[in-house]
Design an enzyme around this catalytic site. Structure first.
Site, PDB file in Angstrom:
ATOM      1  N   GLY A   1     -13.167   8.404 -86.065  1.00 48.83           N
ATOM      2  CA  GLY A   1     -12.104   7.876 -86.923  1.00 48.83           C
ATOM      3  C   GLY A   1     -10.796   8.629 -86.787  1.00 48.83           C
ATOM      4  O   GLY A   1     -10.767   9.826 -86.486  1.00 48.83           O
TER       5      GLY A   1
ATOM      6  N   GLY B   1     -17.514  10.828 -86.071  1.00 50.25           N
ATOM      7  CA  GLY B   1     -16.318  11.545 -85.628  1.00 50.25           C
ATOM      8  C   GLY B   1     -15.225  10.782 -84.927  1.00 50.25           C
ATOM      9  O   GLY B   1     -14.208  11.374 -84.581  1.00 50.25           O
TER      10      GLY B   1
ATOM     11  N   CYS C   1     -10.641  11.509 -89.206  1.00 48.52           N
ATOM     12  CA  CYS C   1     -11.879  12.286 -89.284  1.00 48.52           C
ATOM     13  C   CYS C   1     -11.726  13.535 -88.425  1.00 48.52           C
ATOM     14  O   CYS C   1     -11.252  13.452 -87.294  1.00 48.52           O
ATOM     15  CB  CYS C   1     -13.050  11.449 -88.777  1.00 48.52           C
ATOM     16  SG  CYS C   1     -14.622  12.324 -88.798  1.00 48.52           S
TER      17      CYS C   1
END
Length: 346
Positions: free
Chosen positions: A183, A181, A186
């Site tokens: 990114g 998570g 993301c």
């Protein structure tokens, strides 16, 4: 239900404390590392940064550009065997040290990578990539790949906890990709509430991996060169970058122009854009866990590489590390409530 009360940290929560140094110049710092991988027993040397296996980052063009700096590109999984052959037939042998062949864990993925490796046996790195590395099916696939490819260096992920790192190394992986998570494109944390602050994930996973002779990649969460340095300082062996390598000539992604300014599209591999492009849309039973953004066009990736490497070299001089491998030993993190003066904007 249970609650863990111990504090978990991201890159924004800390800075690196300077230490006395005998280094006169950044030019005295070596960023190359030498690794022997625990299961493949292959040796590798280079600058341990990896371009992410996204089709708006991990392109053949990016691999060609970054290999000149001894940086790895995890080439995205949507190229055909013919495209791989066309690319590799034009490259020097040294390219094989700086490319990873990415794959999912489906039957068609397995068949495809076997064909590509059969055609190009010098490919060394295999990157087995799923969003959720906690499934038994994923662990089973890693074991199977180790049996089929006993001498290949296997990258596997993503996970964020020590016990899963250990399980994957014992299943045959050499390098574990850490991050759920963090990114820039993301949305897993928004859609699912699942995640783990990246710096704490690195520290915990590096400890577990190094205890078994394995290695880890910090995947996601780096916005600036200072974050890359913090990831290495926390014990990451490699740092994988997506957003920082997006928007360049070599990045892939559609070019769009607005008000006379150029942008390149950059999107998560679980986004609506990626699913429409590669899977015929999002399946009924799932949600998109990525977003699509327009990244300002940045020209050739070479300038960004110099900026990142220059920043990490500078970190090393601040703590007296003449080699990148010394950085984590010389890192003391201090907790902070702010990072920088933003009077003139972020």
């Amino acid at each position: 239900m249970r609650i863990e009360n111990e504090l978990k940290l991201g890159f924004k929560d800390v800075m690196i404390r300077p230490k006395r140094s005998t280094l006169k110049s950044r030019s005295q710092v070596s960023l190359e590392r030498n690794f022997t991988f625990v299961n493949s027993q292959k040796k590798w040397s280079g600058v341990p940064i990896i371009a992410a296996n996204m089709d708006t980052v991990g392109t053949f063009e990016m691999a060609e550009a970054l290999s000149k700096y001894k940086i790895i590109t995890a080439v995205h999984k949507h190229y055909t065997l013919e495209e791989w052959s066309s690319f590799l037939n034009q490259q020097p042998d040294s390219i094989y040290d700086y490319i990873a062949l990415s794959t999912g864990i489906g039957k068609s993925d397995e068949e495809k990578i076997q064909k590509i490796v059969e055609a190009h046996p010098k490919i060394n790195f295999l990157c087995i990539d799923v969003a959720n590395g906690y499934s038994e099916h994923f662990v089973g696939f890693v074991k199977k790949m180790r049996t089929i490819f006993p001498d290949k260096t296997i990258i596997a992920g993503n996970v964020v906890s020590g016990e899963m790192v250990e399980e994957l190394i014992l299943a045959g992986a050499d390098v574990i990709k850490v991050g759920i998570g963090p990114g820039s494109v993301c949305t897993t944390r928004i859609k699912t509430g699942v995640g783990y602050p990246q710096l704490s994930a690195i520290i915990e996973c590096a400890d577990a991996a190094h205890g078994l002779g394995g290695h880890i990649i910090s995947d996601g969460g780096c916005k600036i060169p200072g974050d890359v340095a913090k990831a290495f300082g926390g014990g990451a062996d490699f740092v994988m970058l997506g957003g920082m390598f997006a928007g360049h000539d070599e990045s892939g992604g559609e070019i769009v122009e607005e008000n006379g300014k150029k942008y390149r599209l950059f999107y998560g591999m679980s986004s609506q854009t990626a699913m429409d492009k590669h899977s015929g849309g999002i399946a009924e039973y799932r949600a998109s866990e990525g977003k699509t953004v327009k990244v300002s066009y940045k020209g050739a990736v070479a300038e960004t590489v110099k900026d990142i490497l220059g920043g990490v070299r500078s970190t090393c001089t601040y703590v007296g590390a003449s080699q990148l491998r010394e950085l984590s030993k010389r890192t003391t993190f201090i907790r902070v409530s702010e990072q920088e003066n933003q009077i003139f904007g972020g």
